[in-house]
Design a protein around this motif. Structure first.
Motif, PDB file in Angstrom:
ATOM      1  N   THR A   1       0.838  -1.199   0.000  1.00 12.26           N
ATOM      2  CA  THR A   1       0.000   0.000   0.000  1.00 12.26           C
ATOM      3  C   THR A   1       0.870   1.245   0.000  1.00 12.26           C
ATOM      4  O   THR A   1       2.007   1.221   0.469  1.00 12.26           O
ATOM      5  CB  THR A   1      -0.961   0.010   1.216  1.00 12.26           C
ATOM      6  N   ASP A   2       0.344   2.312  -0.583  1.00  9.63           N
ATOM      7  CA  ASP A   2       1.024   3.616  -0.571  1.00  9.63           C
ATOM      8  C   ASP A   2       2.460   3.490  -1.093  1.00  9.63           C
ATOM      9  O   ASP A   2       3.417   3.893  -0.436  1.00  9.63           O
ATOM     10  CB  ASP A   2       1.004   4.209   0.836  1.00  9.63           C
ATOM     11  N   LEU A   3       2.577   2.963  -2.299  1.00 12.37           N
ATOM     12  CA  LEU A   3       3.891   2.857  -2.938  1.00 12.37           C
ATOM     13  C   LEU A   3       4.460   4.236  -3.269  1.00 12.37           C
ATOM     14  O   LEU A   3       5.660   4.468  -3.171  1.00 12.37           O
ATOM     15  CB  LEU A   3       3.779   2.030  -4.214  1.00 12.37           C
ATOM     16  N   HIS A   4       3.603   5.138  -3.717  1.00 14.92           N
ATOM     17  CA  HIS A   4       4.004   6.510  -4.054  1.00 14.92           C
ATOM     18  C   HIS A   4       5.219   6.518  -4.982  1.00 14.92           C
ATOM     19  O   HIS A   4       6.196   7.248  -4.745  1.00 14.92           O
ATOM     20  CB  HIS A   4       4.288   7.332  -2.799  1.00 14.92           C
ATOM     21  N   LEU A   5       5.163   5.714  -6.044  1.00 11.27           N
ATOM     22  CA  LEU A   5       6.266   5.667  -6.995  1.00 11.27           C
ATOM     23  C   LEU A   5       6.500   7.058  -7.570  1.00 11.27           C
ATOM     24  O   LEU A   5       5.573   7.737  -8.015  1.00 11.27           O
ATOM     25  CB  LEU A   5       5.968   4.648  -8.086  1.00 11.27           C
ATOM     26  N   SER A   6       7.755   7.477  -7.540  1.00 11.37           N
ATOM     27  CA  SER A   6       8.093   8.881  -7.797  1.00 11.37           C
ATOM     28  C   SER A   6       9.600   8.986  -7.946  1.00 11.37           C
ATOM     29  O   SER A   6      10.295   7.969  -8.031  1.00 11.37           O
ATOM     30  CB  SER A   6       7.627   9.737  -6.605  1.00 11.37           C
TER      31      SER A   6
ATOM     32  N   GLY B   1       2.573  11.558  -9.708  1.00 10.69           N
ATOM     33  CA  GLY B   1       2.967  12.044 -11.020  1.00 10.69           C
ATOM     34  C   GLY B   1       2.050  11.501 -12.097  1.00 10.69           C
ATOM     35  O   GLY B   1       1.258  10.582 -11.868  1.00 10.69           O
ATOM     36  N   SER B   2       2.157  12.048 -13.281  1.00 12.72           N
ATOM     37  CA  SER B   2       1.347  11.615 -14.415  1.00 12.72           C
ATOM     38  C   SER B   2       1.893  10.321 -14.997  1.00 12.72           C
ATOM     39  O   SER B   2       3.008   9.883 -14.661  1.00 12.72           O
ATOM     40  CB  SER B   2       1.345  12.696 -15.499  1.00 12.72           C
ATOM     41  N   VAL B   3       1.126   9.707 -15.901  1.00 17.00           N
ATOM     42  CA  VAL B   3       1.604   8.486 -16.571  1.00 17.00           C
ATOM     43  C   VAL B   3       2.898   8.780 -17.321  1.00 17.00           C
ATOM     44  O   VAL B   3       3.848   7.984 -17.284  1.00 17.00           O
ATOM     45  CB  VAL B   3       0.526   7.940 -17.528  1.00 17.00           C
TER      46      VAL B   3
ATOM     47  N   ASP C   1       8.217   4.731 -16.480  1.00 17.81           N
ATOM     48  CA  ASP C   1       9.335   3.824 -16.202  1.00 17.81           C
ATOM     49  C   ASP C   1       9.322   3.348 -14.756  1.00 17.81           C
ATOM     50  O   ASP C   1       9.718   2.208 -14.467  1.00 17.81           O
ATOM     51  CB  ASP C   1      10.663   4.512 -16.500  1.00 17.81           C
ATOM     52  N   ASP C   2       8.880   4.197 -13.837  1.00 17.81           N
ATOM     53  CA  ASP C   2       8.906   3.835 -12.425  1.00 17.81           C
ATOM     54  C   ASP C   2       7.876   2.767 -12.077  1.00 17.81           C
ATOM     55  O   ASP C   2       8.108   1.953 -11.180  1.00 17.81           O
ATOM     56  CB  ASP C   2       8.683   5.079 -11.562  1.00 17.81           C
ATOM     57  N   VAL C   3       6.732   2.771 -12.756  1.00 15.02           N
ATOM     58  CA  VAL C   3       5.703   1.766 -12.456  1.00 15.02           C
ATOM     59  C   VAL C   3       5.885   0.488 -13.270  1.00 15.02           C
ATOM     60  O   VAL C   3       5.283  -0.535 -12.949  1.00 15.02           O
ATOM     61  CB  VAL C   3       4.271   2.306 -12.691  1.00 15.02           C
TER      62      VAL C   3
END
Length: 376
Positions: free
Chosen positions: A151-156, A188-190, A195-197
């Protein structure tokens, strides 16, 4: 107003810590400017990406800004403690008491040390933590079923592709029957986070990988993110459910949208819609990003609700304030009626306040049990 609120601890530090120091005026002015600049971390985020939620700086800069911002906030608390101590001493001695420069510098050093520890704890790849939970009416075929919650990965920029790959590797090694992600995948936007997701496509579990949106998905083009996450192989459950089976036995895994969805012009959480067509009598496991509607879920017969959103309160003490905004729920397991609510501390954390002190990040592996006798 947002930026003024975050400037408040800095103004206190300047007024009560910096100005009384025995330093040249030029040194004080320089430090004041640096402190004010660090306190406006979220303004720099907005200028870098158009959103306070997505700092588009190199990871080292994001870590440094979080550390500086955290040190200011912690120093403000420590300075208040020094002032209260000086006030108490003055009352006892019936005269004014000055706080020595040495104590002020010691408080600043402690604040910097704690902020550094807090940022390091927030940025780590968390361990897998095991918890057993009793599910009333659990079919015998599901005894010992393993469900892994992220939960709450907050990929950034703070939690980039390399971090995501490490999380995926650890999640896959947990040998869960199913994996769920309870919202706030990104900041962030797609286009910014593609690349991060991407590593999330490698998540694997025999019964599948499921997800629901968190409030941050609605900050960055919700429809685009839902389509993109589904394209990575995650089965998204916005007011929908899946049925997990073992022979003739079934579990219902339901998900709802986030409570903030109507503010973005999207459908709000609707548990009735999520359960429409679900097999009667099957235990219900619910994914709901925010824990505040747990009592309603319990009233609808949900056996286990998995939530996130609070980040565990981030810092012991601060967690009490976070709980007040989430109907009292902030971290760990709660008995809500006949339902178990679990609020995960988060696998990642919002990069705008990446500090953890006493509220560690985690991936949580739940082992489902039929009764408390079976649970060990």
């Amino acid at each position: 107003m947002f930026h003024l609120v975050f400037a408040a601890p800095c103004l206190l530090v300047i007024a009560r810590w910096l100005l009384p120091l025995s330093l040249p005026l030029a040194a004080k002015a320089t430090l004041a400017v640096l402190l004010l600049a660090a306190s406006q971390f979220h303004l720099w985020n907005r200028l870098s990406s158009g959103s306070v939620f997505a700092p588009e700086f190199p990871r080292a800069v994001v870590l440094a800004l979080n550390g500086a911002f955290g040190a200011i906030a912690l120093l403000a608390v420590l300075q208040i403690a020094l002032d209260l101590g000086a006030l108490a001493a003055a009352l006892v001695q019936r005269g004014s008491v000055a706080i020595p420069d040495g104590l002020r510098f010691a408080a600043a050093g402690l604040a910097v040390l704690l902020a550094g520890i807090g940022v390091a704890q927030a940025a780590r790849v968390p361990p897998v933590v095991d918890r057993e939970v009793v599910i009333p009416g659990l079919p015998p075929a599901f005894e010992g079923y393993r469900l892994l919650q992220l939960t709450d990965l907050h990929l950034s920029r703070l939690f980039p592709a390399a971090w995501a790959r490490a999380v995926v590797a650890r999640a896959n090694a947990a040998d869960a029957d199913a994996i769920v992600v309870t919202g706030d995948f990104i900041d962030g936007s797609v286009a910014m986070r593609r690349d991060d997701v991407a590593p999330l496509a490698a998540l694997r579990a025999p019964d599948g990988v499921f997800g629901i949106p968190g409030n941050h998905e609605y900050f960055f083009d919700y429809p685009a993110w839902m389509a993109h996450l589904a394209g990575l192989g995650l089965r998204m459950l916005p007011n929908a459910h899946a049925v997990l089976t073992r022979g003739e036995a079934a579990l219902v895994l339901a998900g709802v949208t986030d409570a903030s969805a109507p503010n973005a012009g999207q459908p709000g959480p609707d548990l009735a819609a999520a359960l429409k067509g679900a097999p009667p009598g099957a235990p219900i496991l619910l994914l709901d990003h925010q824990p505040r509607n747990a009592r309603q879920a319990a009233a609808r017969g949900v056996a286990l609700q998995l939530s996130g959103h609070t980040h565990g309160g981030m810092i012991r003490g601060l967690d009490r304030l976070v709980a007040r905004g989430n109907d009292g729920f902030v971290s760990g397991a709660y008995a809500v009626g006949g339902m178990t609510l679990f609020v995960g501390n988060g696998t990642g954390i919002w990069p705008g306040f990446a500090l953890r002190l006493g509220r560690d990040s985690e991936m949580t592996r739940f082992v489902l049990r039929r009764s408390s006798v079976a649970a060990r």
